[in-house]
Design a protein around this motif. Structure first.
Motif, PDB file in Angstrom:
ATOM      1  N   ILE A 253      -3.532 -11.997 -66.320  1.00  0.00           N
ATOM      2  CA  ILE A 253      -3.397 -12.778 -65.246  1.00  0.00           C
ATOM      3  C   ILE A 253      -2.265 -13.596 -65.399  1.00  0.00           C
ATOM      4  CG2 ILE A 253      -4.450 -14.372 -63.584  1.00  0.00           C
ATOM      5  CD1 ILE A 253      -7.027 -13.621 -64.800  1.00  0.00           C
ATOM      6  N   ALA A 254      -1.092 -13.414 -64.667  1.00  0.00           N
ATOM      7  CA  ALA A 254       0.035 -14.268 -64.440  1.00  0.00           C
ATOM      8  C   ALA A 254      -0.176 -15.591 -63.665  1.00  0.00           C
ATOM      9  CB  ALA A 254       1.141 -13.411 -63.682  1.00  0.00           C
ATOM     10  N   VAL A 255      -0.060 -16.731 -64.387  1.00  0.00           N
ATOM     11  CA  VAL A 255      -0.179 -18.183 -63.858  1.00  0.00           C
ATOM     12  C   VAL A 255       1.112 -18.676 -63.720  1.00  0.00           C
ATOM     13  CG1 VAL A 255      -1.347 -20.499 -64.029  1.00  0.00           C
ATOM     14  CG2 VAL A 255      -2.474 -18.116 -64.869  1.00  0.00           C
ATOM     15  N   THR A 256       1.331 -19.325 -62.459  1.00  0.00           N
ATOM     16  CA  THR A 256       2.565 -20.094 -62.412  1.00  0.00           C
ATOM     17  C   THR A 256       2.477 -21.443 -62.893  1.00  0.00           C
ATOM     18  OG1 THR A 256       3.142 -18.832 -60.540  1.00  0.00           O
ATOM     19  CG2 THR A 256       4.307 -20.932 -60.848  1.00  0.00           C
ATOM     20  N   ALA A 257       3.301 -21.932 -63.487  1.00  0.00           N
ATOM     21  CA  ALA A 257       3.410 -23.463 -64.134  1.00  0.00           C
ATOM     22  C   ALA A 257       3.469 -24.073 -63.141  1.00  0.00           C
ATOM     23  CB  ALA A 257       4.485 -23.513 -65.282  1.00  0.00           C
ATOM     24  N   PRO A 258       2.870 -25.475 -63.132  1.00  0.00           N
ATOM     25  CA  PRO A 258       3.154 -26.395 -62.216  1.00  0.00           C
ATOM     26  C   PRO A 258       4.370 -27.156 -62.150  1.00  0.00           C
ATOM     27  CG  PRO A 258       1.727 -27.127 -64.231  1.00  0.00           C
ATOM     28  CD  PRO A 258       1.780 -25.898 -64.212  1.00  0.00           C
ATOM     29  N   GLY A 259       4.665 -27.703 -61.192  1.00  0.00           N
ATOM     30  CA  GLY A 259       6.239 -28.345 -61.219  1.00  0.00           C
ATOM     31  C   GLY A 259       7.312 -27.475 -60.866  1.00  0.00           C
ATOM     32  N   SER A 260       8.108 -28.059 -60.321  1.00  0.00           N
ATOM     33  CA  SER A 260       9.587 -27.269 -59.944  1.00  0.00           C
ATOM     34  C   SER A 260      10.240 -26.849 -61.106  1.00  0.00           C
ATOM     35  CB  SER A 260      10.462 -28.374 -59.149  1.00  0.00           C
ATOM     36  OG  SER A 260      10.791 -29.357 -59.729  1.00  0.00           O
ATOM     37  N   GLU A 261      10.226 -27.607 -62.416  1.00  0.00           N
ATOM     38  CA  GLU A 261      11.105 -27.094 -63.366  1.00  0.00           C
ATOM     39  C   GLU A 261      10.150 -26.580 -64.329  1.00  0.00           C
ATOM     40  OE1 GLU A 261      13.289 -30.356 -64.842  1.00  0.00           O
ATOM     41  OE2 GLU A 261      14.333 -30.622 -63.237  1.00  0.00           O
ATOM     42  N   GLY A 262       8.833 -26.371 -64.281  1.00  0.00           N
ATOM     43  CA  GLY A 262       7.891 -25.913 -65.241  1.00  0.00           C
ATOM     44  C   GLY A 262       7.214 -26.755 -66.164  1.00  0.00           C
ATOM     45  N   ILE A 263       6.787 -26.440 -67.384  1.00  0.00           N
ATOM     46  CA  ILE A 263       6.248 -27.399 -68.332  1.00  0.00           C
ATOM     47  C   ILE A 263       6.923 -27.352 -69.577  1.00  0.00           C
ATOM     48  CG2 ILE A 263       3.838 -27.626 -67.177  1.00  0.00           C
ATOM     49  CD1 ILE A 263       2.958 -25.022 -68.798  1.00  0.00           C
ATOM     50  N   ALA A 264       6.797 -28.077 -70.556  1.00  0.00           N
ATOM     51  CA  ALA A 264       7.405 -28.028 -72.013  1.00  0.00           C
ATOM     52  C   ALA A 264       6.191 -27.718 -72.705  1.00  0.00           C
ATOM     53  CB  ALA A 264       8.135 -29.288 -72.271  1.00  0.00           C
ATOM     54  N   VAL A 265       6.539 -26.846 -73.448  1.00  0.00           N
ATOM     55  CA  VAL A 265       5.295 -26.336 -74.496  1.00  0.00           C
ATOM     56  C   VAL A 265       5.762 -26.518 -76.213  1.00  0.00           C
ATOM     57  CG1 VAL A 265       3.552 -24.687 -75.188  1.00  0.00           C
ATOM     58  CG2 VAL A 265       4.205 -25.050 -72.911  1.00  0.00           C
ATOM     59  N   ASP A 266       4.910 -27.036 -76.965  1.00  0.00           N
ATOM     60  CA  ASP A 266       5.306 -26.847 -78.328  1.00  0.00           C
ATOM     61  C   ASP A 266       4.271 -25.974 -78.725  1.00  0.00           C
ATOM     62  OD1 ASP A 266       5.623 -27.290 -80.945  1.00  0.00           O
ATOM     63  OD2 ASP A 266       5.557 -29.299 -81.000  1.00  0.00           O
ATOM     64  N   PRO A 267       4.516 -24.778 -79.077  1.00  0.00           N
ATOM     65  CA  PRO A 267       3.402 -23.800 -79.594  1.00  0.00           C
ATOM     66  C   PRO A 267       2.614 -24.207 -80.645  1.00  0.00           C
ATOM     67  CG  PRO A 267       5.579 -22.759 -79.344  1.00  0.00           C
ATOM     68  CD  PRO A 267       5.953 -24.189 -79.191  1.00  0.00           C
ATOM     69  N   ALA A 268       3.197 -24.992 -81.717  1.00  0.00           N
ATOM     70  CA  ALA A 268       2.439 -25.647 -82.656  1.00  0.00           C
ATOM     71  C   ALA A 268       1.394 -26.467 -82.471  1.00  0.00           C
ATOM     72  CB  ALA A 268       3.416 -26.230 -83.613  1.00  0.00           C
ATOM     73  N   LYS A 269       1.732 -27.117 -81.299  1.00  0.00           N
ATOM     74  CA  LYS A 269       0.607 -28.384 -81.179  1.00  0.00           C
ATOM     75  C   LYS A 269      -0.327 -27.704 -79.866  1.00  0.00           C
ATOM     76  CE  LYS A 269       2.477 -31.029 -83.689  1.00  0.00           C
ATOM     77  NZ  LYS A 269       3.590 -32.319 -83.162  1.00  0.00           N
ATOM     78  N   ALA A 270      -0.166 -26.692 -79.323  1.00  0.00           N
ATOM     79  CA  ALA A 270      -0.848 -26.263 -78.034  1.00  0.00           C
ATOM     80  C   ALA A 270      -2.149 -25.942 -78.412  1.00  0.00           C
ATOM     81  CB  ALA A 270      -0.272 -25.012 -77.478  1.00  0.00           C
ATOM     82  N   LEU A 271      -3.262 -26.508 -77.535  1.00  0.00           N
ATOM     83  CA  LEU A 271      -4.629 -26.362 -77.855  1.00  0.00           C
ATOM     84  C   LEU A 271      -5.351 -26.069 -76.183  1.00  0.00           C
ATOM     85  CD1 LEU A 271      -5.361 -29.329 -80.006  1.00  0.00           C
ATOM     86  CD2 LEU A 271      -5.351 -26.922 -80.841  1.00  0.00           C
ATOM     87  N   THR A 272      -6.395 -25.433 -76.210  1.00  0.00           N
ATOM     88  CA  THR A 272      -7.221 -25.146 -74.941  1.00  0.00           C
ATOM     89  C   THR A 272      -8.521 -25.455 -75.065  1.00  0.00           C
ATOM     90  OG1 THR A 272      -7.670 -23.528 -73.216  1.00  0.00           O
ATOM     91  CG2 THR A 272      -7.580 -22.660 -75.397  1.00  0.00           C
ATOM     92  N   GLY A 273      -9.265 -26.000 -74.127  1.00  0.00           N
ATOM     93  CA  GLY A 273     -10.500 -26.168 -73.770  1.00  0.00           C
ATOM     94  C   GLY A 273     -11.518 -24.941 -73.264  1.00  0.00           C
ATOM     95  N   TYR A 274     -12.773 -25.081 -73.563  1.00  0.00           N
ATOM     96  CA  TYR A 274     -13.560 -23.923 -73.043  1.00  0.00           C
ATOM     97  C   TYR A 274     -13.629 -24.313 -71.451  1.00  0.00           C
ATOM     98  CZ  TYR A 274     -15.260 -22.101 -77.333  1.00  0.00           C
ATOM     99  OH  TYR A 274     -15.476 -21.567 -78.693  1.00  0.00           O
ATOM    100  N   TRP A 275     -14.036 -23.216 -70.828  1.00  0.00           N
ATOM    101  CA  TRP A 275     -14.404 -23.296 -69.504  1.00  0.00           C
ATOM    102  C   TRP A 275     -15.598 -24.029 -69.247  1.00  0.00           C
ATOM    103  CZ3 TRP A 275     -10.812 -21.857 -66.394  1.00  0.00           C
ATOM    104  CH2 TRP A 275      -9.839 -21.038 -66.527  1.00  0.00           C
ATOM    105  N   THR A 276     -15.440 -25.172 -68.274  1.00  0.00           N
ATOM    106  CA  THR A 276     -16.828 -25.979 -68.016  1.00  0.00           C
ATOM    107  C   THR A 276     -16.866 -26.235 -66.653  1.00  0.00           C
ATOM    108  OG1 THR A 276     -15.308 -27.803 -68.402  1.00  0.00           O
ATOM    109  CG2 THR A 276     -16.609 -27.006 -70.176  1.00  0.00           C
ATOM    110  N   PRO A 277     -17.781 -26.630 -66.012  1.00  0.00           N
ATOM    111  CA  PRO A 277     -17.957 -26.891 -64.556  1.00  0.00           C
ATOM    112  C   PRO A 277     -17.264 -28.164 -64.206  1.00  0.00           C
ATOM    113  CG  PRO A 277     -20.235 -26.398 -65.556  1.00  0.00           C
ATOM    114  CD  PRO A 277     -19.241 -26.575 -66.570  1.00  0.00           C
ATOM    115  N   GLU A 278     -17.116 -29.081 -65.233  1.00  0.00           N
ATOM    116  CA  GLU A 278     -16.338 -29.957 -64.769  1.00  0.00           C
ATOM    117  C   GLU A 278     -15.928 -30.788 -66.162  1.00  0.00           C
ATOM    118  OE1 GLU A 278     -19.986 -33.297 -64.888  1.00  0.00           O
ATOM    119  OE2 GLU A 278     -18.817 -32.932 -63.016  1.00  0.00           O
TER     120      GLU A 278
END
Length: 237
Positions: free
Chosen positions: A204-229
């Motif tokens: 699934i292709a997701v557009t990054a928010p903001g007109s200039e996109g986002i700045a990502v450090d691949p070594a620091k990136a983390l994600t949480g689980y899906w939750t209702p809130e």
């Protein structure tokens, strides 16, 4: 005179004796007669003794049957309700387990920044756009950069205790860390990124928010689980 007097006395004594015998016989007949309302056992043709006072016997029989029937009904009702409650709980668990897993065709995923600059986190929203319920499992499998072909690691403490079941139109969320916000980091600009759902290989292709996109450090990136809130504490990383 003496003879006549004696004869009269004998006659009177005889009359008194006859009256006394008659009275005794009358008393005996009265005592032997059944009184009103008494119960008399009569041998029925089947050989079983039945109560001749049918009213009393019928009342006792009816009362016994009603009591027995009422008790049986209450016991049956109680047992049925208890069984029904357990059945409902079991049915609810089975219904949750039998809910189909959400696929890429069931949800629409969007991204938004969280808090103010520097934007170190974004929130992914997965909204069920189908007409049926589906189960969103695990966490989003994210790849931000073509140069880093590996999924962003997931934070275990953000995993919800119960399965996330989305009714039609319901959303789920996942907090995603992009960087620590430092200027010395190896951040790279990202205007779009890919997300896959657990159990579905569709990208699934997701557009990054903001007109200039986002700045990502691949070594620091983390994600949480899906939750209702989003939850304070479990989703703070």
């Amino acid at each position: 005179m003496n003879t006549l007097h004696r004869t009269a006395l004998l006659a009177a004594a005889g009359t008194a004796l006859v009256l006394s015998l008659t009275a005794c016989q009358g008393d005996g007949d009265a005592n032997s007669a059944p009184t009103s309302g008494s119960s008399v056992n009569v041998q029925s043709p089947s050989g079983k003794a039945t109560d001749a006072s049918g009213t009393t016997g019928s009342a006792n029989s009816t009362g016994s049957e009603r009591t027995s029937g009422s008790t049986g009904s209450n016991s049956g009702g109680g047992s049925t309700k208890a069984s029904g409650s357990s059945g409902s709980a079991s049915s609810g668990e089975q219904a949750s387990a039998s809910t189909p897993v959400c696929t890429a065709g069931d949800v629409r995923i969007t991204a938004a920044t969280q808090d103010g600059p520097p934007y170190t986190h974004i929130v992914l929203t997965a909204k069920n756009t189908s007409r049926h319920s589906c189960r969103l499992t695990g966490f989003p499998h994210i790849q931000f950069l073509e140069s880093h072909k590996q999924d962003v690691p997931a934070v275990a403490k953000s995993k919800p205790e119960a399965p996330v079941v989305l009714a039609a139109g319901d959303p789920a969320y996942a907090l995603v860390k992009l960087s620590d916000g430092g200027r010395e980091e190896n951040n790279e600009p990202v205007t779009a990124f890919s997300v896959m759902l657990a159990g579905d290989p569709t990208v699934i292709a997701v557009t990054a928010p903001g007109s200039e996109g986002i700045a990502v450090d691949p070594a620091k990136a983390l994600t949480g689980y899906w939750t209702p809130e989003l939850r304070n504490g479990a989703d703070d990383f």
